[in-house]
Design a protein around this motif. Sequence first.
Motif, PDB file in Angstrom:
ATOM      1  N   VAL A  14      10.570  -4.071   2.089  1.00  0.00           N
ATOM      2  CA  VAL A  14      10.487  -2.944   2.812  1.00  0.00           C
ATOM      3  C   VAL A  14       8.542  -1.752   2.971  1.00  0.00           C
ATOM      4  O   VAL A  14       8.621  -1.662   3.476  1.00  0.00           O
ATOM      5  CB  VAL A  14      11.417  -1.992   1.599  1.00  0.00           C
ATOM      6  N   VAL A  15       8.652  -2.306   1.344  1.00  0.00           N
ATOM      7  CA  VAL A  15       7.159  -2.294   0.896  1.00  0.00           C
ATOM      8  C   VAL A  15       5.925  -3.344   2.052  1.00  0.00           C
ATOM      9  O   VAL A  15       5.217  -2.917   2.612  1.00  0.00           O
ATOM     10  CB  VAL A  15       6.440  -3.002  -0.436  1.00  0.00           C
ATOM     11  N   LEU A  16       6.371  -4.345   2.366  1.00  0.00           N
ATOM     12  CA  LEU A  16       4.875  -4.995   3.747  1.00  0.00           C
ATOM     13  C   LEU A  16       5.377  -4.028   4.650  1.00  0.00           C
ATOM     14  O   LEU A  16       4.912  -3.733   5.526  1.00  0.00           O
ATOM     15  CB  LEU A  16       5.816  -5.943   4.290  1.00  0.00           C
ATOM     16  N   ALA A  17       6.943  -3.604   5.321  1.00  0.00           N
ATOM     17  CA  ALA A  17       6.914  -3.163   6.545  1.00  0.00           C
ATOM     18  C   ALA A  17       6.169  -1.731   6.706  1.00  0.00           C
ATOM     19  O   ALA A  17       5.519  -0.896   7.355  1.00  0.00           O
ATOM     20  CB  ALA A  17       8.250  -3.025   6.630  1.00  0.00           C
ATOM     21  N   THR A  18       6.058  -0.846   5.091  1.00  0.00           N
ATOM     22  CA  THR A  18       5.074   0.455   4.753  1.00  0.00           C
ATOM     23  C   THR A  18       4.012  -0.673   4.742  1.00  0.00           C
ATOM     24  O   THR A  18       3.142   0.761   6.113  1.00  0.00           O
ATOM     25  CB  THR A  18       6.039   0.856   3.598  1.00  0.00           C
ATOM     26  N   LEU A  19       4.016  -1.497   4.540  1.00  0.00           N
ATOM     27  CA  LEU A  19       2.141  -1.905   4.694  1.00  0.00           C
ATOM     28  C   LEU A  19       1.472  -1.748   5.433  1.00  0.00           C
ATOM     29  O   LEU A  19       0.701  -0.925   6.190  1.00  0.00           O
ATOM     30  CB  LEU A  19       1.870  -2.527   3.471  1.00  0.00           C
ATOM     31  N   VAL A  20       2.138  -2.723   6.621  1.00  0.00           N
ATOM     32  CA  VAL A  20       2.236  -2.726   7.595  1.00  0.00           C
ATOM     33  C   VAL A  20       2.211  -1.721   8.997  1.00  0.00           C
ATOM     34  O   VAL A  20       0.756  -1.539   9.634  1.00  0.00           O
ATOM     35  CB  VAL A  20       2.710  -4.138   8.524  1.00  0.00           C
ATOM     36  N   LEU A  21       2.618  -0.805   8.878  1.00  0.00           N
ATOM     37  CA  LEU A  21       2.864   0.757   9.739  1.00  0.00           C
ATOM     38  C   LEU A  21       1.986   1.617   9.114  1.00  0.00           C
ATOM     39  O   LEU A  21       1.622   2.170  10.379  1.00  0.00           O
ATOM     40  CB  LEU A  21       4.307   0.783   9.720  1.00  0.00           C
ATOM     41  N   VAL A  22       1.398   1.969   8.174  1.00  0.00           N
ATOM     42  CA  VAL A  22       0.618   2.643   7.568  1.00  0.00           C
ATOM     43  C   VAL A  22      -0.958   2.345   8.840  1.00  0.00           C
ATOM     44  O   VAL A  22      -1.281   1.397   7.972  1.00  0.00           O
ATOM     45  CB  VAL A  22       0.079   2.253   6.174  1.00  0.00           C
ATOM     46  N   VAL A  23      -1.487   3.643   8.791  1.00  0.00           N
ATOM     47  CA  VAL A  23      -2.526   3.741   9.454  1.00  0.00           C
ATOM     48  C   VAL A  23      -3.210   4.566   9.508  1.00  0.00           C
ATOM     49  O   VAL A  23      -2.581   5.874  10.075  1.00  0.00           O
ATOM     50  CB  VAL A  23      -2.322   3.615  11.175  1.00  0.00           C
ATOM     51  N   SER A  24      -4.676   5.184   9.429  1.00  0.00           N
ATOM     52  CA  SER A  24      -5.681   6.267   9.753  1.00  0.00           C
ATOM     53  C   SER A  24      -6.500   6.096   8.669  1.00  0.00           C
ATOM     54  O   SER A  24      -6.024   5.350   7.662  1.00  0.00           O
ATOM     55  CB  SER A  24      -4.831   7.147   9.510  1.00  0.00           C
ATOM     56  N   GLY A  25      -7.941   7.007   9.107  1.00  0.00           N
ATOM     57  CA  GLY A  25      -8.424   6.531   8.006  1.00  0.00           C
ATOM     58  C   GLY A  25      -9.972   7.116   8.443  1.00  0.00           C
ATOM     59  O   GLY A  25     -10.081   8.087   9.074  1.00  0.00           O
ATOM     60  N   CYS A  26     -11.341   7.107   8.055  1.00  0.00           N
ATOM     61  CA  CYS A  26     -12.077   7.973   7.914  1.00  0.00           C
ATOM     62  C   CYS A  26     -13.939   7.044   7.952  1.00  0.00           C
ATOM     63  O   CYS A  26     -13.617   5.883   7.350  1.00  0.00           O
ATOM     64  CB  CYS A  26     -12.311   8.725   6.564  1.00  0.00           C
ATOM     65  N   GLY A  27     -15.125   7.946   8.513  1.00  0.00           N
ATOM     66  CA  GLY A  27     -15.589   6.744   9.519  1.00  0.00           C
ATOM     67  C   GLY A  27     -17.068   5.962   8.316  1.00  0.00           C
ATOM     68  O   GLY A  27     -16.232   6.168   7.294  1.00  0.00           O
ATOM     69  N   GLY A  28     -17.678   5.991   9.271  1.00  0.00           N
ATOM     70  CA  GLY A  28     -18.632   5.196   8.417  1.00  0.00           C
ATOM     71  C   GLY A  28     -18.230   3.858   8.366  1.00  0.00           C
ATOM     72  O   GLY A  28     -19.847   2.876   8.082  1.00  0.00           O
ATOM     73  N   GLY A  29     -17.340   2.754   8.797  1.00  0.00           N
ATOM     74  CA  GLY A  29     -16.963   1.578   8.222  1.00  0.00           C
ATOM     75  C   GLY A  29     -16.676   1.040   9.802  1.00  0.00           C
ATOM     76  O   GLY A  29     -17.639   0.973  10.687  1.00  0.00           O
ATOM     77  N   PRO A  30     -15.922  -0.069   9.050  1.00  0.00           N
ATOM     78  CA  PRO A  30     -15.517  -1.367  10.515  1.00  0.00           C
ATOM     79  C   PRO A  30     -14.813  -0.474  11.280  1.00  0.00           C
ATOM     80  O   PRO A  30     -13.911   0.787  11.300  1.00  0.00           O
ATOM     81  CB  PRO A  30     -14.682  -2.365  10.366  1.00  0.00           C
ATOM     82  N   SER A  31     -14.275  -0.990  12.773  1.00  0.00           N
ATOM     83  CA  SER A  31     -13.620  -0.405  13.553  1.00  0.00           C
ATOM     84  C   SER A  31     -12.230  -0.258  13.035  1.00  0.00           C
ATOM     85  O   SER A  31     -12.080  -1.132  12.330  1.00  0.00           O
ATOM     86  CB  SER A  31     -13.828  -0.816  15.681  1.00  0.00           C
ATOM     87  N   PRO A  32     -11.178   0.790  13.545  1.00  0.00           N
ATOM     88  CA  PRO A  32     -10.034   0.434  13.856  1.00  0.00           C
ATOM     89  C   PRO A  32      -9.696  -1.024  14.273  1.00  0.00           C
ATOM     90  O   PRO A  32      -8.918  -1.162  13.371  1.00  0.00           O
ATOM     91  CB  PRO A  32      -9.150   1.699  14.655  1.00  0.00           C
ATOM     92  N   ARG A  33     -10.291  -1.243  14.765  1.00  0.00           N
ATOM     93  CA  ARG A  33      -9.378  -3.073  15.081  1.00  0.00           C
ATOM     94  C   ARG A  33      -9.585  -3.869  14.334  1.00  0.00           C
ATOM     95  O   ARG A  33      -9.203  -4.591  13.785  1.00  0.00           O
ATOM     96  CB  ARG A  33      -9.816  -3.229  16.318  1.00  0.00           C
ATOM     97  N   ALA A  34     -11.321  -4.096  13.600  1.00  0.00           N
ATOM     98  CA  ALA A  34     -11.490  -4.489  12.856  1.00  0.00           C
ATOM     99  C   ALA A  34     -10.774  -5.081  11.707  1.00  0.00           C
ATOM    100  O   ALA A  34     -11.153  -5.025  10.490  1.00  0.00           O
ATOM    101  CB  ALA A  34     -12.985  -4.279  12.558  1.00  0.00           C
ATOM    102  N   TRP A  35     -10.664  -3.411  11.072  1.00  0.00           N
ATOM    103  CA  TRP A  35      -9.900  -2.828   9.567  1.00  0.00           C
ATOM    104  C   TRP A  35      -9.445  -3.266   9.890  1.00  0.00           C
ATOM    105  O   TRP A  35      -7.869  -3.819   8.812  1.00  0.00           O
ATOM    106  CB  TRP A  35     -10.650  -1.354   9.648  1.00  0.00           C
TER     107      TRP A  35
END
Length: 180
Positions: A14-35
């Motif tokens: 359950v924790v792994l599924a939650t970690l892998v499915l969570v997504v969203s962020g804020c600028g200045g770093g790597p692209s979403p794909r790279a991250w």
Amino acid sequence: MRTCRASAAGKLTVVLATLVLVVSGCGGGPSPRAWAASVCEALTPWRAEINKLTSSTHQQMTAQTTPAQAKENLVRLFAGAEDASEDARRRISDAGVPETDHGDEISRGFRTSLEKIRDAYGRARDTIDRLGTAQPTAFYDGVQAAVDTLNKEYDASALDTSRLNSKELKQAFDEVPECR
């Protein structure tokens, strides 16, 4: 005792599924794909190590073992899981902050979740390490209590995804080969 480890393995899923499915962020770093690729590269070996340690200990615990042997096996399992969780947390920290809305919050959420998991394993390890083995019933009751606490702490460590909703990161996690 066997149901304790199965329960912990289920919580891990359950924790792994939650970690892998969570997504969203804020600028200045790597692209979403790279991250996303970096996160999956961090979580894949972590998941494999946790699964290996859990499986190995389960096999050892279902065999005829003394409380002393069971204690040694469980302490080793939880120490290995703690180390693997810290390594994954460090690798996600090294990945930086994804260049997307709420990137800092997302990155921090992943790290915090893994910190809580790491600490839960450490506390379980310490609790079991302190248990005496002279009285098997008391030892296994103590192990049960430690695993119950670990399960509760897993539940509490889940990443809250309710406020995080980045189409860019969702798409990245779905598309990058490292996450498949």
